[in-house]
Design an enzyme around this catalytic site. Structure first.
Site, PDB file in Angstrom:
ATOM      1  N   GLY A 191       0.835  -1.193   0.000  1.00 59.69           N
ATOM      2  CA  GLY A 191       0.000   0.000   0.000  1.00 59.69           C
ATOM      3  C   GLY A 191       0.870   1.244   0.000  1.00 59.69           C
ATOM      4  O   GLY A 191       2.016   1.208   0.464  1.00 59.69           O
ATOM      5  N   GLN A 218       3.013  10.113   1.152  1.00 56.61           N
ATOM      6  CA  GLN A 218       4.309   9.437   1.256  1.00 56.61           C
ATOM      7  C   GLN A 218       5.247   9.794   0.108  1.00 56.61           C
ATOM      8  O   GLN A 218       6.450   9.556   0.189  1.00 56.61           O
ATOM      9  CB  GLN A 218       4.118   7.914   1.314  1.00 56.61           C
ATOM     10  CG  GLN A 218       3.468   7.448   2.604  1.00 56.61           C
ATOM     11  CD  GLN A 218       3.347   5.946   2.630  1.00 56.61           C
ATOM     12  OE1 GLN A 218       2.387   5.384   2.113  1.00 56.61           O
ATOM     13  NE2 GLN A 218       4.329   5.272   3.216  1.00 56.61           N
ATOM     14  N   CYS A 265       5.695   0.065   7.288  1.00 59.02           N
ATOM     15  CA  CYS A 265       5.335   1.218   6.457  1.00 59.02           C
ATOM     16  C   CYS A 265       6.544   1.579   5.608  1.00 59.02           C
ATOM     17  O   CYS A 265       7.670   1.589   6.113  1.00 59.02           O
ATOM     18  CB  CYS A 265       4.947   2.390   7.361  1.00 59.02           C
ATOM     19  SG  CYS A 265       4.485   3.871   6.455  1.00 59.02           S
ATOM     20  N   LEU A 266       6.310   1.886   4.340  1.00 60.98           N
ATOM     21  CA  LEU A 266       7.422   2.227   3.452  1.00 60.98           C
ATOM     22  C   LEU A 266       8.116   3.516   3.897  1.00 60.98           C
ATOM     23  O   LEU A 266       9.267   3.747   3.546  1.00 60.98           O
ATOM     24  CB  LEU A 266       6.938   2.350   1.999  1.00 60.98           C
ATOM     25  CG  LEU A 266       6.457   1.031   1.365  1.00 60.98           C
ATOM     26  CD1 LEU A 266       5.900   1.289  -0.032  1.00 60.98           C
ATOM     27  CD2 LEU A 266       7.573  -0.009   1.322  1.00 60.98           C
ATOM     28  N   HIS A 284      -4.682   1.538   7.323  1.00 59.54           N
ATOM     29  CA  HIS A 284      -3.337   2.114   7.470  1.00 59.54           C
ATOM     30  C   HIS A 284      -3.132   3.230   6.433  1.00 59.54           C
ATOM     31  O   HIS A 284      -2.639   4.314   6.768  1.00 59.54           O
ATOM     32  CB  HIS A 284      -2.312   0.985   7.291  1.00 59.54           C
ATOM     33  CG  HIS A 284      -0.877   1.410   7.259  1.00 59.54           C
ATOM     34  ND1 HIS A 284       0.056   0.927   8.153  1.00 59.54           N
ATOM     35  CD2 HIS A 284      -0.201   2.241   6.416  1.00 59.54           C
ATOM     36  CE1 HIS A 284       1.242   1.477   7.866  1.00 59.54           C
ATOM     37  NE2 HIS A 284       1.111   2.260   6.815  1.00 59.54           N
ATOM     38  N   GLU A 285      -3.531   2.966   5.190  1.00 55.14           N
ATOM     39  CA  GLU A 285      -3.318   3.967   4.126  1.00 55.14           C
ATOM     40  C   GLU A 285      -4.220   5.184   4.315  1.00 55.14           C
ATOM     41  O   GLU A 285      -3.778   6.315   4.108  1.00 55.14           O
ATOM     42  CB  GLU A 285      -3.538   3.343   2.741  1.00 55.14           C
ATOM     43  CG  GLU A 285      -2.615   2.178   2.393  1.00 55.14           C
ATOM     44  CD  GLU A 285      -1.144   2.430   2.675  1.00 55.14           C
ATOM     45  OE1 GLU A 285      -0.700   3.587   2.592  1.00 55.14           O
ATOM     46  OE2 GLU A 285      -0.441   1.452   3.008  1.00 55.14           O
ATOM     47  N   HIS A 316      -2.835   7.604   6.710  1.00 54.41           N
ATOM     48  CA  HIS A 316      -1.810   8.495   6.152  1.00 54.41           C
ATOM     49  C   HIS A 316      -2.423   9.802   5.648  1.00 54.41           C
ATOM     50  O   HIS A 316      -1.803  10.860   5.735  1.00 54.41           O
ATOM     51  CB  HIS A 316      -1.105   7.821   4.957  1.00 54.41           C
ATOM     52  CG  HIS A 316       0.061   6.955   5.326  1.00 54.41           C
ATOM     53  ND1 HIS A 316       1.186   7.452   5.927  1.00 54.41           N
ATOM     54  CD2 HIS A 316       0.287   5.625   5.144  1.00 54.41           C
ATOM     55  CE1 HIS A 316       2.061   6.460   6.117  1.00 54.41           C
ATOM     56  NE2 HIS A 316       1.534   5.335   5.649  1.00 54.41           N
TER      57      HIS A 316
HETATM   58 NI    NI Z   1       2.400   3.439   5.650  1.00 52.95          NI
END
Ligand code: NI
Length: 174
Positions: free
Chosen positions: A45, A50, A94-95, A136-137, A140
């Site tokens: 995701g 991000q 998380c990226l 989660h996304e 963000h």
């Molecule tokens: Ni994340």
């Protein structure tokens, strides 16, 4: 085109993002860039903030098995319209917080409404990993990271590691 993923801490990861208006080719190509960036990472995701774009747009694909067809989802203005009382614990990552994982408790099943890549309103019920990922996304888009669910001490420990990592990355670039 692959984009750079911001690493926490970054003020852009703490902002509430703006809703998206009429879909344009620019927005569609932004979504395509995000999918490319996500698959390349690799991740399941990615949210627009991000990559430094403060718009309500997320992409996800939680198909893990190589034997299964990929299912890239592009969601403009995603909204959770219902959530189960039953909860689920997943080890999240998380990226924007590379190599750090922690258990987070969230509703197990959520109904999500969004606008797809063609501008159509979609609703779907997500369960398990898909439900965790979409929550989660969407977090963000409201400036919330999974570490915000952790105890302050653990959160500070991870943040310190990320500050160190960013310094190292900056040194490598210099
Ligand atoms: Ni994340």
């Amino acid at each position: 085109m692959k984009r750079n993923i911001l690493i926490h801490p970054d003020p852009r990861l703490k902002k509430v993002c703006e809703g998206v208006g009429d879909l344009s080719d620019d927005l569609r190509s932004l979504a395509d860039d995000m999918l490319e960036t996500m698959y390349d990472a690799p991740g399941i995701g990615l949210a627009a903030p991000q990559i430094g774009v403060l718009s309500r747009l997320i992409v996800l694909d939680c198909v893990k098995a190589d034997s299964e067809a990929p299912r890239p989802l592009v969601m403009f203005n995603p909204k959770i319209i219902a959530a189960s009382d039953e909860e689920n614990v997943y080890e999240e990552g998380c990226l924007s917080i590379p190599d750090q994982y922690a258990e987070v408790t969230r509703p197990k099943v959520v109904d999500v409404e969004w606008i797809d890549r063609d501008g159509n309103v979609q609703t779907e019920t997500f369960d398990g990993l898909w439900a965790t990922c979409v929550q989660h996304e969407i977090d963000h888009l409201d400036g919330k990271l999974f570490i915000d669910y952790l105890k302050p001490l653990k959160r500070q420990m991870i943040t310190r590691k990320m500050v160190k990592l960013k310094k190292e990355l900056a040194r490598e670039k210099a």
